[in-house]
Structure formats: structure tokens, C-alpha cells
Enzyme design. Sequence first.
Site, PDB file in Angstrom:
ATOM      1  N   GLU A  77       0.936  -1.204   0.043  1.00 29.28           N
ATOM      2  CA  GLU A  77       0.010   0.122   0.089  1.00 29.28           C
ATOM      3  C   GLU A  77       0.822   1.269  -0.100  1.00 29.28           C
ATOM      4  O   GLU A  77       1.838   1.382   0.661  1.00 29.28           O
ATOM      5  CB  GLU A  77      -0.931  -0.007   1.308  1.00 29.28           C
ATOM      6  CG  GLU A  77      -1.935  -1.107   1.314  1.00 29.28           C
ATOM      7  CD  GLU A  77      -2.898  -1.137   0.414  1.00 29.28           C
ATOM      8  OE1 GLU A  77      -3.028   0.043  -0.420  1.00 29.28           O
ATOM      9  OE2 GLU A  77      -3.641  -2.159   0.215  1.00 29.28           O
ATOM     10  N   ARG A  87     -17.642  -1.196   7.301  1.00 31.91           N
ATOM     11  CA  ARG A  87     -18.645  -1.737   6.423  1.00 31.91           C
ATOM     12  C   ARG A  87     -19.159  -2.900   7.589  1.00 31.91           C
ATOM     13  O   ARG A  87     -20.528  -3.138   7.339  1.00 31.91           O
ATOM     14  CB  ARG A  87     -18.105  -2.146   5.197  1.00 31.91           C
ATOM     15  CG  ARG A  87     -19.088  -2.886   4.323  1.00 31.91           C
ATOM     16  CD  ARG A  87     -18.748  -3.327   3.140  1.00 31.91           C
ATOM     17  NE  ARG A  87     -17.530  -4.500   3.303  1.00 31.91           N
ATOM     18  CZ  ARG A  87     -18.008  -5.814   3.495  1.00 31.91           C
ATOM     19  NH1 ARG A  87     -19.229  -6.341   3.606  1.00 31.91           N
ATOM     20  NH2 ARG A  87     -17.082  -6.707   3.570  1.00 31.91           N
ATOM     21  N   CYS A 140      -7.493  -2.603   8.669  1.00 31.33           N
ATOM     22  CA  CYS A 140      -6.134  -2.509   8.261  1.00 31.33           C
ATOM     23  C   CYS A 140      -5.774  -0.902   7.833  1.00 31.33           C
ATOM     24  O   CYS A 140      -4.384  -0.958   8.176  1.00 31.33           O
ATOM     25  CB  CYS A 140      -6.250  -3.179   6.641  1.00 31.33           C
ATOM     26  SG  CYS A 140      -6.288  -5.025   6.981  1.00 31.33           S
ATOM     27  N   HIS A 164      -1.099  -5.735   1.570  1.00 27.25           N
ATOM     28  CA  HIS A 164      -2.380  -6.719   1.568  1.00 27.25           C
ATOM     29  C   HIS A 164      -2.045  -8.019   0.980  1.00 27.25           C
ATOM     30  O   HIS A 164      -1.459  -7.893  -0.094  1.00 27.25           O
ATOM     31  CB  HIS A 164      -3.571  -5.981   0.887  1.00 27.25           C
ATOM     32  CG  HIS A 164      -4.456  -5.361   1.906  1.00 27.25           C
ATOM     33  ND1 HIS A 164      -4.563  -3.910   1.703  1.00 27.25           N
ATOM     34  CD2 HIS A 164      -5.241  -5.642   3.046  1.00 27.25           C
ATOM     35  CE1 HIS A 164      -5.464  -3.516   2.855  1.00 27.25           C
ATOM     36  NE2 HIS A 164      -5.973  -4.527   3.792  1.00 27.25           N
TER      37      HIS A 164
END
Length: 213
Positions: A77, A87, A140, A164
Site C-alpha cells: 500500500e 462496513r 487494516c 495486503h
Amino acid sequence: MARVLMTGFAPFGGESVNPSWQAVSLLAARRDDVAAVELPCEFAASLPALRRALREHRPALVICVGQAGGRSEVTPERVAINLIDARIPDNAGAQPVDAPVVPDGPAAYFGTLPVKACVAAIRAAGVPAAVSHTAGTYVCNQVFYGLMHLLATEFPGVRGGFVHVPFSPEQVAAAGESAPSLSVPRIAGALEVLADTASAVTEDLAISAGTEH
């Protein structure tokens, strides 16, 4: 003291395993210079656990690893944002919406890993990899942002970032659905290449890794 601290997450979202922790622990078992720490997938507990690990191991390099189900590549990332917008609930049942990771903190932090060089090295080792420009808004991203904030404010001189990894085949088989996956040994091998590249390279490659959307 370990030269490299690597973290993975406990299983979440109904999964029984998390390939991030499986791969990190596998790598640490064969490398004396790598320390592995499992972080809880909980907003309230993840960053205190990360801070304790940093204080205990005093590494030169920190690589936090998380699961990104649906991705087909190992994806270092580039940027973490100061936003939590969950979510689904975390493992403690918390589901913050539109909350900052660090109140009054910067809007974003860039990781300090040479992500393009790492991707090139992982690909050369035969594992699919790509630069990612979003770590999401779940735990994360919280850990990625929290890591970079800790390094900026409490652990100067330490470099770090987040990567990831896809589902493992075990997870896909258990779900009975079709989804991209990589075996845990291949993920561990990619993370080893990433750690060695990040330790040796301080100036990233000047090649395109951008996206249009």
C-alpha cells in the site's frame, strides 16, 4: 532485537483463518531477524498492541500485513488515510462510521517502503504483485495509518508500511465460492522478498504504477 517486525491479523468476518498471520508466522519461524506479532482485528485494541510490539522489538523496519479478499495479487500500500468507516463490525462488535484514526492527525500518511521496487522484486520471484493506492477504511487502514503516526511521533528513523494479501485456497474452498487466492507458503515467500527489498532499498524505482480509477 529483530531487524524486521511483521504483523498479521487474527481471523475476522466469520473466517477461521487469516493468511496474513499464517504467512507472517511462517516467515518468522525460519528467519531469526524477523519478529511476528498477531494483532487483534479490533479498532480499540489493534493500535495499543502495535505500540507494545514496537516498544518490545525496536525494529528498523515494520511491515504490517492484512487480508484483502478478492484481490489476486500481493499489494503493498502507498497511502493510509485518517478515516475509519467500517462496513462490518470488528471482532469486538464495534462498527465506527466516519471517525478519525487519530483526532486532529494529518489527513494521510505515505508509507516509507519502496513499494515499486518491492512489487518488481516479488514479480521477479514469480508471485503476482501490484502497488495499491487504497488500504480501505477498516482495521487494516487504521493500523497502517496508526503505524505511520507512531513512527512519525514516537519512533523516529524507523521505516514502515502495509501490504495486503489475497485469500488462501483453504478459505476459498471452505466458502464454496470462486475467488482469487494464493497459498500461504507463496505469500510468505513474497513477504520475505518484500522485507529483504525494503531493507536494502531506500530510494524507490521511478516507474509508473499509477491507475486511472
